[in-house]
Design a protein around this motif. Structure first.
Motif, PDB file in Angstrom:
ATOM      1  N   LEU A 162      40.522  38.916  46.980  1.00 54.92           N
ATOM      2  CA  LEU A 162      40.555  40.315  46.035  1.00 54.92           C
ATOM      3  C   LEU A 162      41.891  40.591  45.369  1.00 54.92           C
ATOM      4  CD1 LEU A 162      39.030  42.873  45.649  1.00 54.92           C
ATOM      5  CD2 LEU A 162      39.955  43.929  47.812  1.00 54.92           C
ATOM      6  N   ASP A 163      42.912  39.704  46.033  1.00 59.23           N
ATOM      7  CA  ASP A 163      44.060  39.616  45.114  1.00 59.23           C
ATOM      8  C   ASP A 163      44.312  38.392  44.372  1.00 59.23           C
ATOM      9  OD1 ASP A 163      44.481  37.972  47.248  1.00 59.23           O
ATOM     10  OD2 ASP A 163      46.473  38.603  47.810  1.00 59.23           O
ATOM     11  N   GLY A 164      43.163  37.554  44.021  1.00 59.71           N
ATOM     12  CA  GLY A 164      43.136  36.587  43.241  1.00 59.71           C
ATOM     13  C   GLY A 164      43.621  35.268  43.988  1.00 59.71           C
ATOM     14  N   ASN A 243      37.411  45.459  52.755  1.00 56.63           N
ATOM     15  CA  ASN A 243      37.924  44.684  51.493  1.00 56.63           C
ATOM     16  C   ASN A 243      39.288  44.050  51.776  1.00 56.63           C
ATOM     17  OD1 ASN A 243      35.965  46.045  50.343  1.00 56.63           O
ATOM     18  ND2 ASN A 243      37.027  47.461  49.183  1.00 56.63           N
ATOM     19  N   THR A 247      42.498  39.602  51.115  1.00 49.37           N
ATOM     20  CA  THR A 247      43.676  39.554  50.471  1.00 49.37           C
ATOM     21  C   THR A 247      44.579  38.442  51.058  1.00 49.37           C
ATOM     22  OG1 THR A 247      44.825  41.130  51.759  1.00 49.37           O
ATOM     23  CG2 THR A 247      43.769  41.950  49.747  1.00 49.37           C
ATOM     24  N   SER A 332      50.764  45.151  43.755  1.00 42.24           N
ATOM     25  CA  SER A 332      49.437  44.581  43.752  1.00 42.24           C
ATOM     26  C   SER A 332      48.813  43.971  42.272  1.00 42.24           C
ATOM     27  CB  SER A 332      48.223  45.568  44.007  1.00 42.24           C
ATOM     28  OG  SER A 332      47.007  45.337  44.037  1.00 42.24           O
ATOM     29  N   ALA A 336      48.014  39.812  42.232  1.00 41.78           N
ATOM     30  CA  ALA A 336      46.753  39.335  41.747  1.00 41.78           C
ATOM     31  C   ALA A 336      47.219  38.604  40.364  1.00 41.78           C
ATOM     32  CB  ALA A 336      45.980  40.527  41.494  1.00 41.78           C
ATOM     33  N   ARG A 408      40.763  50.808  45.458  1.00 38.68           N
ATOM     34  CA  ARG A 408      40.187  49.926  44.654  1.00 38.68           C
ATOM     35  C   ARG A 408      40.354  50.134  43.067  1.00 38.68           C
ATOM     36  NH1 ARG A 408      34.131  48.421  43.226  1.00 38.68           N
ATOM     37  NH2 ARG A 408      34.280  46.816  41.468  1.00 38.68           N
ATOM     38  N   ASP A 440      39.246  42.447  39.929  1.00 36.53           N
ATOM     39  CA  ASP A 440      39.363  43.436  40.856  1.00 36.53           C
ATOM     40  C   ASP A 440      40.388  43.232  41.764  1.00 36.53           C
ATOM     41  OD1 ASP A 440      36.541  44.535  39.817  1.00 36.53           O
ATOM     42  OD2 ASP A 440      35.752  42.781  40.708  1.00 36.53           O
ATOM     43  N   SER A 441      41.005  44.194  42.275  1.00 36.63           N
ATOM     44  CA  SER A 441      41.883  44.502  43.272  1.00 36.63           C
ATOM     45  C   SER A 441      42.184  45.508  44.159  1.00 36.63           C
ATOM     46  CB  SER A 441      43.482  43.799  42.889  1.00 36.63           C
ATOM     47  OG  SER A 441      44.072  43.311  43.984  1.00 36.63           O
ATOM     48  N   ASN A 442      42.896  45.895  44.971  1.00 40.47           N
ATOM     49  CA  ASN A 442      43.057  47.251  45.637  1.00 40.47           C
ATOM     50  C   ASN A 442      44.418  47.328  45.908  1.00 40.47           C
ATOM     51  OD1 ASN A 442      43.139  45.277  47.813  1.00 40.47           O
ATOM     52  ND2 ASN A 442      42.212  46.684  49.187  1.00 40.47           N
TER      53      ASN A 442
END
Length: 453
Positions: A162-164, A243, A247, A332, A336, A408, A440-442
């Motif tokens: 989720l953070d790449g 989610n 990360t 964040s 990412a 998100r 997408d990330s959060n």
């Protein structure tokens, strides 16, 4: 002639054990056509859905991990998990737990069941355990079927987190399993609410719909700009807290808080259902629940529980406001971007570079507010800066962010074209999806993760 009175031996009547009553209730449940249809759907449909969608050129990019469905088989079960938390699991708990007691009211079989089992306590335990067994079977079917469909259709490739950052296939499999395990807690909370509604409302259709309605209300609440402590105090947050497992520094505090709150809700609702069931007058056929009793014995305790959990979460975490703050958004986005830049570098066969060498930073504002910006919205604007070894010039890229109330966000690249302004990149082997175009990330709502990239 003398008459003699002979007393025959009257055998003692033993109560049916919980195990035997449980087997009986389980057979009753799985013999229903709608339960059989539900089991078939949960064990077959997810695999077909993931396999078909993963082969399409157009992917559900508006769904978390949807943009990676044709790159790895581990994205599919996470897409199904997002759908299941919103629709499938509330429906499952409604059809199973929400009807397990009400069905006896509709059929008028309470008297026969009590004569056979001779213990309301054992009846409640057997019905509750049987319904939870069926629900667990359905959840396992959803998870296993979607994972099998994804791996067979696409393969066991690494998954972009989720953070790449890139998860190995083994790590992705473990985290997918943990994510599905996390949603068992809120599912149990909805099951407890279903048992409570089934006991209190009797044959009323509201008892059957109660878990789905409660789940819908909690989903709507998660869309509102609530304080982060109130958001975590609702069991529905556990349906999206997983989610944080995807990360590089796992965001465990929201996950564990959501699980704990959900288990407290599950226990409270089940105990209320148990106490009300024991107080029921089975000799009166009309005693099958009332609106007043549903409000005083069902709604008020759960409202009180929400207030208590809100106070505990707020005091234990010290969380205030929405939890979406400028510094968190900047950290964040920079994290990412650095992870995804490395993936793009590998695609283009450029010299390898590390996140430490890139030293990526982000400067973000919201609606033109440059200092202390916070809160959700689609008006976040970020400029990412990074450095390459041996290059004096600083690279920059622009992103527009749409940040939702649960943290998100979708970052949409706005140039330069060769970095993030186009959805494809030209590689030595042909065009490939550009990982920096959209991602997408959060934002972690609780201040627990290390601030380093």
């Amino acid at each position: 002639m003398t008459a003699t009175l002979t007393t025959g031996h009257v055998p003692a009547v033993h109560r049916v054990s919980v195990a035997r009553a449980y087997r009986f209730e389980l057979v009753k449940l799985v013999s229903q056509w709608r339960i059989r249809l539900l089991v078939l759907a949960c064990w077959v449909v997810p695999a077909l859905f993931v396999a078909v969608v993963s082969r399409q050129s157009t992917l559900p990019v508006d769904t978390l991990f949807g943009r990676w469905m044709n790159a790895t088989g581990w994205a599919g079960p996470l897409v199904v998990l997002g759908f299941a938390g919103t629709w499938a699991l509330p429906l499952v708990t409604s059809l199973v737990a929400g009807d397990v007691f009400a069905s006896e009211d509709r059929l008028g079989t309470w008297r026969h069941l009590l004569v056979a089992v001779r213990s309301p306590r054992r009846i409640f335990a057997a019905k509750a355990l049987a319904s939870l067994t069926v629900i667990l079977l359905l959840v396992i079917g959803l998870a296993g079927s979607s994972a099998a469909g994804g791996v067979l259709a696409v393969g066991n490739q690494p998954l972009v987190g989720l953070d790449g950052h890139l998860l190995t296939s083994g790590d992705a499999a473990v985290r997918v399993l943990l994510a599905w395990a996390c949603v068992l807690a809120p599912t149990l909370a909805l099951a407890g609410i279903g048992l409570l509604g089934s006991v209190v409302l009797g044959r009323s259709p509201m008892g059957l719909l109660l878990p789905a309605l409660v789940a819908l209300a909690m989903q709507l609440a998660q869309m509102l700009p609530l304080p982060v402590a109130m958001r975590l105090a609702l069991p529905g947050y556990a349906f999206i807290a997983w989610n944080g497992l995807f990360t590089s520094s796992a965001q465990l505090a929201p996950v564990l808080t959501g699980i704990a709150v959900s288990l407290v809700w599950a226990m409270t609702a089940t105990v209320l259902a148990y106490l009300l069931f024991l107080r029921r007058d089975f000799t009166n056929p009309t005693d099958e629940g009332s609106g007043r009793r549903a409000f005083t014995a069902g709604v008020l305790p759960l409202v009180g529980l929400t207030a208590v959990t809100f106070g505990i979460v707020a005091g234990a975490t010290g969380a205030t406001g929405s939890g979406i703050k400028q510094e968190k958004v900047q950290r964040s986005v920079a994290t990412a971007f650095a992870h995804l830049y490395r993936i793009q570098t590998q695609q283009l066969h450029r010299p390898a570079v590390t996140e430490a060498q890139l030293r990526a930073t982000a400067a973000c504002n919201k609606g033109g507010v440059d200092r202390d910006a916070e809160g959700p919205g689609n008006d976040w604007h970020c400029v990412v800066s990074w450095h390459l070894p041996g290059v004096t010039a600083t690279g920059t890229a622009i992103y527009q962010l749409d940040v939702t109330a649960d943290g998100r966000y979708v970052a949409d690249g706005d140039g330069p074209k060769e970095v993030n302004g186009y959805f494809l990149v030209r590689t030595p082997t042909g065009d490939a999806p550009n990982p920096l175009w959209q991602f997408d990330s959060n934002v972690e709502l609780l201040d627990t993760t290390s601030k380093g990239n």
